[in-house]
Design a protein around this motif. Structure first.
Motif, mmCIF file in Angstrom:
data_model
loop_
_atom_site.group_PDB
_atom_site.id
_atom_site.type_symbol
_atom_site.label_atom_id
_atom_site.label_comp_id
_atom_site.label_asym_id
_atom_site.label_seq_id
_atom_site.Cartn_x
_atom_site.Cartn_y
_atom_site.Cartn_z
ATOM 1 N N ALA A 163 0.743 -1.192 -0.188
ATOM 2 C CA ALA A 163 -0.145 -0.089 0.087
ATOM 3 C C ALA A 163 0.800 1.483 -0.114
ATOM 4 O O ALA A 163 1.851 1.363 0.667
ATOM 5 N N ASP A 164 0.492 2.317 -0.634
ATOM 6 C CA ASP A 164 1.088 3.698 -0.842
ATOM 7 C C ASP A 164 1.015 4.362 0.808
ATOM 8 O O ASP A 164 -0.263 4.471 1.300
ATOM 9 N N PRO A 165 1.944 4.384 1.450
ATOM 10 C CA PRO A 165 1.923 5.221 2.783
ATOM 11 C C PRO A 165 1.196 6.484 2.663
ATOM 12 O O PRO A 165 0.634 6.702 3.706
ATOM 13 N N LEU A 166 1.035 7.133 1.620
ATOM 14 C CA LEU A 166 0.318 8.388 1.883
ATOM 15 C C LEU A 166 -1.150 8.171 1.521
ATOM 16 O O LEU A 166 -1.909 8.881 2.193
ATOM 17 N N GLU A 167 -1.468 7.111 0.948
ATOM 18 C CA GLU A 167 -2.864 6.827 0.764
ATOM 19 C C GLU A 167 -3.212 6.065 2.143
ATOM 20 O O GLU A 167 -4.536 6.545 2.417
ATOM 21 N N VAL A 168 -2.658 5.420 2.896
ATOM 22 C CA VAL A 168 -2.943 5.036 4.187
ATOM 23 C C VAL A 168 -2.976 6.124 4.970
ATOM 24 O O VAL A 168 -4.008 6.173 5.851
ATOM 25 N N ARG A 169 -2.190 6.961 4.935
ATOM 26 C CA ARG A 169 -2.201 8.382 5.993
ATOM 27 C C ARG A 169 -3.615 8.988 5.682
ATOM 28 O O ARG A 169 -4.242 9.479 6.357
ATOM 29 N N LEU A 170 -3.782 9.161 4.540
ATOM 30 C CA LEU A 170 -5.057 9.964 4.114
ATOM 31 C C LEU A 170 -6.621 9.112 4.481
ATOM 32 O O LEU A 170 -7.393 9.545 5.258
ATOM 33 N N ALA A 171 -6.329 7.819 4.623
ATOM 34 C CA ALA A 171 -7.319 6.862 4.916
ATOM 35 C C ALA A 171 -7.465 7.301 6.518
ATOM 36 O O ALA A 171 -8.688 7.102 7.050
ATOM 37 N N ALA A 172 -6.180 7.148 7.130
ATOM 38 C CA ALA A 172 -6.522 7.278 8.826
ATOM 39 C C ALA A 172 -7.078 8.823 8.976
ATOM 40 O O ALA A 172 -7.950 9.021 9.825
ATOM 41 N N ALA A 173 -6.664 9.781 8.294
ATOM 42 C CA ALA A 173 -7.264 11.251 8.382
ATOM 43 C C ALA A 173 -8.868 11.127 8.374
ATOM 44 O O ALA A 173 -9.359 11.765 8.949
ATOM 45 N N ALA A 174 -9.221 10.582 7.135
ATOM 46 C CA ALA A 174 -10.414 10.489 6.792
ATOM 47 C C ALA A 174 -11.345 9.960 7.764
ATOM 48 O O ALA A 174 -12.525 10.230 7.924
ATOM 49 N N ALA A 175 -10.684 8.574 8.079
ATOM 50 C CA ALA A 175 -11.764 7.750 8.943
ATOM 51 C C ALA A 175 -11.937 8.282 10.441
ATOM 52 O O ALA A 175 -12.996 8.698 11.006
ATOM 53 N N THR A 176 -10.756 9.308 11.001
ATOM 54 C CA THR A 176 -10.741 9.788 12.168
ATOM 55 C C THR A 176 -12.034 11.062 12.117
ATOM 56 O O THR A 176 -12.503 11.215 13.024
ATOM 57 N N ASP A 177 -11.425 11.970 11.075
ATOM 58 C CA ASP A 177 -12.519 13.018 10.691
ATOM 59 C C ASP A 177 -14.106 12.450 10.606
ATOM 60 O O ASP A 177 -14.954 13.126 10.941
ATOM 61 N N ALA A 178 -14.049 11.594 10.004
ATOM 62 C CA ALA A 178 -15.803 10.840 9.632
ATOM 63 C C ALA A 178 -16.416 10.576 11.111
ATOM 64 O O ALA A 178 -17.334 10.937 11.488
ATOM 65 N N ILE A 179 -15.607 10.278 12.365
ATOM 66 C CA ILE A 179 -16.196 9.761 13.531
ATOM 67 C C ILE A 179 -16.398 11.170 14.041
ATOM 68 O O ILE A 179 -17.105 11.503 14.712
ATOM 69 N N ARG A 180 -15.258 11.987 14.299
ATOM 70 C CA ARG A 180 -15.325 13.346 14.789
ATOM 71 C C ARG A 180 -16.588 14.314 14.279
ATOM 72 O O ARG A 180 -17.515 14.953 15.140
ATOM 73 N N VAL A 181 -16.670 14.162 12.833
ATOM 74 C CA VAL A 181 -17.854 15.068 12.381
ATOM 75 C C VAL A 181 -19.176 14.276 12.723
ATOM 76 O O VAL A 181 -20.144 15.112 13.020
ATOM 77 N N ALA A 182 -19.068 13.135 12.411
ATOM 78 C CA ALA A 182 -20.323 12.458 13.138
ATOM 79 C C ALA A 182 -20.927 12.854 14.511
ATOM 80 O O ALA A 182 -22.220 13.102 14.763
ATOM 81 N N LEU A 183 -19.897 12.602 15.440
ATOM 82 C CA LEU A 183 -20.231 12.689 16.801
ATOM 83 C C LEU A 183 -20.565 14.172 16.877
ATOM 84 O O LEU A 183 -21.496 14.704 17.924
ATOM 85 N N GLU A 184 -20.021 15.266 16.278
ATOM 86 C CA GLU A 184 -20.480 16.743 16.559
ATOM 87 C C GLU A 184 -21.684 16.904 16.136
ATOM 88 O O GLU A 184 -22.604 17.563 16.677
ATOM 89 N N ALA A 185 -22.084 16.462 14.792
ATOM 90 C CA ALA A 185 -23.443 16.615 14.253
ATOM 91 C C ALA A 185 -24.430 16.109 15.166
ATOM 92 O O ALA A 185 -25.254 16.675 15.459
ATOM 93 N N TRP A 186 -24.067 14.871 15.605
ATOM 94 C CA TRP A 186 -25.266 13.980 16.584
ATOM 95 C C TRP A 186 -25.512 14.781 17.796
ATOM 96 O O TRP A 186 -26.439 15.142 18.603
ATOM 97 N N ALA A 187 -24.238 15.395 18.390
ATOM 98 C CA ALA A 187 -24.337 16.095 19.710
ATOM 99 C C ALA A 187 -25.063 17.381 19.651
ATOM 100 O O ALA A 187 -25.735 17.956 20.379
ATOM 101 N N GLY A 188 -25.046 18.132 18.424
ATOM 102 C CA GLY A 188 -26.275 19.235 18.135
ATOM 103 C C GLY A 188 -27.570 18.786 17.893
ATOM 104 O O GLY A 188 -28.325 19.751 17.828
ATOM 105 N N THR A 189 -27.907 17.820 18.292
ATOM 106 C CA THR A 189 -29.491 17.306 17.899
ATOM 107 C C THR A 189 -29.888 16.418 19.287
ATOM 108 O O THR A 189 -28.959 16.252 20.091
ATOM 109 N N ASP A 190 -31.160 16.080 19.014
ATOM 110 C CA ASP A 190 -31.552 15.254 20.341
ATOM 111 C C ASP A 190 -31.756 13.960 19.709
ATOM 112 O O ASP A 190 -32.694 13.224 20.383
ATOM 113 N N ALA A 191 -31.231 13.335 18.846
ATOM 114 C CA ALA A 191 -31.462 12.280 18.190
ATOM 115 C C ALA A 191 -30.906 11.092 19.055
ATOM 116 O O ALA A 191 -29.985 11.402 19.966
ATOM 117 N N PRO A 192 -31.590 9.744 19.245
ATOM 118 C CA PRO A 192 -30.931 8.580 20.320
ATOM 119 C C PRO A 192 -29.773 8.272 19.682
ATOM 120 O O PRO A 192 -29.312 8.531 18.608
#
Length: 206
Positions: free
Chosen positions: A150-179
């Motif tokens: 695997a290309d190390p740059l692609e792996v690094r991008l995947a790690a960044a994107a995956a981490t940001d996906a969880i961060r953004v999802a939790l921030e979006a959920w926290a701003g609502t009253d969704a279960p």
């Protein structure tokens, strides 16, 4: 994976007790109305013990904010090398699901802390640091899963994107009253964010 020693487990348990005490006081009085002394009293520890583990009252909630990332990383560490995208999605769903009271409680604390972080720059900085640490610790895990070619740059991008996906999802959920479970839950939002952020990545399309 090496199991933590008894001393390390006790240290982690004390840190989590302090984190829960801090989160409870933040919910009751806000970060501005909470002191390190009050957190130590609520947690049943000496003030010097508090400062042995944390530099500030905002730092004290780090163990609560990092719990989901640690579960997710543990799931990926146990996975076998192979196509990354389905492995990432499955781990995200399982890590952010709320199948038991303990996980649901942690998500509740996370929601309250992220709402408080909107008005507290120091608390927001802790949240960003937790995510940066998570990304750095995720990188070697994804490197193993992606394989030696695997290309190390692609792996690094995947790690960044995956981490940001969880961060953004939790921030979006926290701003609502969704279960914590269902169509607008953290798990469902994180999978959606992951797909959007990684849609053009060659590493995850193989």
């Amino acid at each position: 994976m090496t199991q933590p020693s008894l001393t390390e487990r006790r240290k982690a348990a004390t840190q989590l007790d302090i984190a829960r005490a801090a989160a409870a006081l933040f919910a009751e009085h806000g970060p501005d109305g909470t002191t390190a002394e009050a957190i130590a009293r609520r947690a049943g520890v000496a003030l010097r013990t508090f400062y042995r583990y944390f530099r500030s009252k905002q730092d004290a909630v780090g163990p609560l904010l990092s719990g989901g990332a640690e579960r997710w990383r543990a799931l990926l560490e146990a996975a076998e090398p192979g196509p990354l995208h389905p492995t990432l999605e499955a781990a995200v769903r399982e890590a952010l699901a709320a199948p038991d009271a303990a996980t649901a409680e942690q998500l509740k604390w996370t929601r309250g802390l992220l709402r408080a972080a909107e008005r507290d720059p120091a608390l927001r900085a802790v949240w960003y640091r937790v995510n940066q640490d998570s990304e750095e610790r995720l990188l070697p895990v994804l490197t193993r899963l992606a394989g030696p070619d695997a290309d190390p740059l692609e792996v690094r991008l995947a790690a960044a994107a995956a981490t940001d996906a969880i961060r953004v999802a939790l921030e979006a959920w926290a701003g609502t009253d969704a279960p914590a479970a269902g169509p607008h839950s953290p798990a469902e939002l994180a999978v959606r964010c992951l797909r959007e952020l990684t849609g053009g990545m060659r590493l995850l399309s193989r």
